[in-house]
Design an enzyme around this catalytic site. Structure first.
Site, PDB file in Angstrom:
ATOM      1  N   THR A  28       0.849  -1.195   0.000  1.00  5.64           N
ATOM      2  CA  THR A  28       0.000   0.000   0.000  1.00  5.64           C
ATOM      3  C   THR A  28       0.887   1.248   0.000  1.00  5.64           C
ATOM      4  O   THR A  28       1.970   1.228   0.577  1.00  5.64           O
ATOM      5  CB  THR A  28      -0.884   0.000   1.272  1.00  5.64           C
ATOM      6  N   SER A  30       1.977   5.327  -2.011  1.00  6.01           N
ATOM      7  CA  SER A  30       2.161   6.006  -3.293  1.00  6.01           C
ATOM      8  C   SER A  30       3.176   5.277  -4.189  1.00  6.01           C
ATOM      9  O   SER A  30       3.048   5.294  -5.416  1.00  6.01           O
ATOM     10  CB  SER A  30       2.594   7.458  -3.062  1.00  6.01           C
ATOM     11  N   THR A  31       4.174   4.635  -3.600  1.00  3.81           N
ATOM     12  CA  THR A  31       5.139   3.884  -4.409  1.00  3.81           C
ATOM     13  C   THR A  31       4.461   2.642  -4.983  1.00  3.81           C
ATOM     14  O   THR A  31       4.678   2.274  -6.151  1.00  3.81           O
ATOM     15  CB  THR A  31       6.374   3.487  -3.557  1.00  3.81           C
ATOM     16  N   ASP A  84       8.483   3.507   5.112  1.00  5.27           N
ATOM     17  CA  ASP A  84       8.655   4.901   5.537  1.00  5.27           C
ATOM     18  C   ASP A  84      10.104   5.178   5.926  1.00  5.27           C
ATOM     19  O   ASP A  84      10.595   6.283   5.721  1.00  5.27           O
ATOM     20  CB  ASP A  84       7.703   5.194   6.710  1.00  5.27           C
ATOM     21  N   LYS A  94       7.006   0.926   8.840  1.00  5.33           N
ATOM     22  CA  LYS A  94       5.937   1.010   7.858  1.00  5.33           C
ATOM     23  C   LYS A  94       4.647   1.431   8.568  1.00  5.33           C
ATOM     24  O   LYS A  94       4.596   1.475   9.777  1.00  5.33           O
ATOM     25  CB  LYS A  94       5.721  -0.346   7.172  1.00  5.33           C
ATOM     26  N   GLY A  97       0.607   4.734   5.876  1.00  7.03           N
ATOM     27  CA  GLY A  97      -0.718   4.693   5.252  1.00  7.03           C
ATOM     28  C   GLY A  97      -1.723   3.876   6.050  1.00  7.03           C
ATOM     29  O   GLY A  97      -2.807   3.562   5.557  1.00  7.03           O
ATOM     30  N   GLU A 103      -0.311  -5.570   5.898  1.00  7.06           N
ATOM     31  CA  GLU A 103       1.009  -5.649   5.243  1.00  7.06           C
ATOM     32  C   GLU A 103       1.886  -6.682   5.945  1.00  7.06           C
ATOM     33  O   GLU A 103       2.580  -7.483   5.306  1.00  7.06           O
ATOM     34  CB  GLU A 103       1.689  -4.274   5.277  1.00  7.06           C
TER      35      GLU A 103
END
Ligand code: 5RP
EC number: 5.3.1.6
Length: 218
Positions: A28, A30-31, A84, A94, A97, A103
């Protein structure tokens, strides 16, 4: 190159790890949005995906990629996700988001975790990025008091409910010198679902988008 160009380059490079006729674990962020778009270009070569969030599921389905329930999947070769923060030991923070729990579950199942980042995510020590902790709502204040005892400053992420119906505490001011131990310690607090340290199960491969191309760390 912008930060987003670097994310996209790392995401595109992750396609080399995707095997024919496989089900792909999808993270999950933007990448990962760039990765999902790249995956769509080879969608006829894969069986489908398992997804770590409602957001990624929606994007995958919109591009015609079938999304499977993890319970119906016996084997997962590769999980692709962002981070992150990440150290040279491939330990990560991480959950920026708020998708950390799903995840972590998919990462646990996958044989290989391919982490896709731009170079701003590489750090010597984890902790400048506030550590997300997913918490059962009724335990929020208790867990916050326990996190204070560990030396962190927990802040309730207002207005966010996770895909699992829980809340997030972001823990500031931690200098995480032993991420494996802290991950275990925080997960031991009653009411914590999981925390955003991915150290017990870190990444296996890191693809870093830089000004001079994508660097691979194995
Ligand atoms: C979401 C995550 C993301 O992987 C992390 O926040 C990185 O996001 P981005 O790719 O947008 O920089 O852990 O829960």
């Amino acid at each position: 190159m912008t930060q987003d160009d670097k994310k996209k380059a790392a995401a595109n490079s992750a396609l080399q790890y995707i095997q024919q006729n496989s089900i792909v674990g999808v993270g999950t962020g933007s990448t990962v949005v760039h990765f999902i778009n790249a995956l769509a270009s080879i969608k006829h070569d894969i069986v489908g995906a398992v997804s770590s969030s409602e957001d990624s599921t929606k994007r995958l389905k919109a591009l015609g990629i079938e999304v499977f329930d993890l319970n119906s999947v016996d084997n997962l070769d590769v999980y692709v996700d962002g981070a992150d923060e990440i150290t040279k030991h491939k330990h990560m923070i991480k959950g920026g988001g708020a998708a950390l729990t799903r995840e972590k579950i998919i990462a646990a199942v996958a044989k290989k975790f391919v982490c896709i980042i731009d170079d701003s995510k590489q750090v010597p020590v984890l902790g400048d990025f506030a550590l997300p902790v997913e918490v059962i709502p009724m335990a929020r204040s208790y867990v916050a008091r326990e996190l204070l005892k560990l030396g962190g400053d927990p802040v309730y992420r207002q207005g966010i409910t996770t895909d699992n119906g829980n809340v997030i505490l972001d823990v500031h001011n931690l200098k995480i010198l032993n991420p494996v131990e802290l991950e275990k310690q925080i997960n031991g607090i009653v009411g914590v679902v999981t925390n955003g340290l991915f150290a017990h199960r870190g990444a296996d491969v890191v693809l870093v988008g830089t000004d001079s191309g994508v660097t691979t760390i194995e």
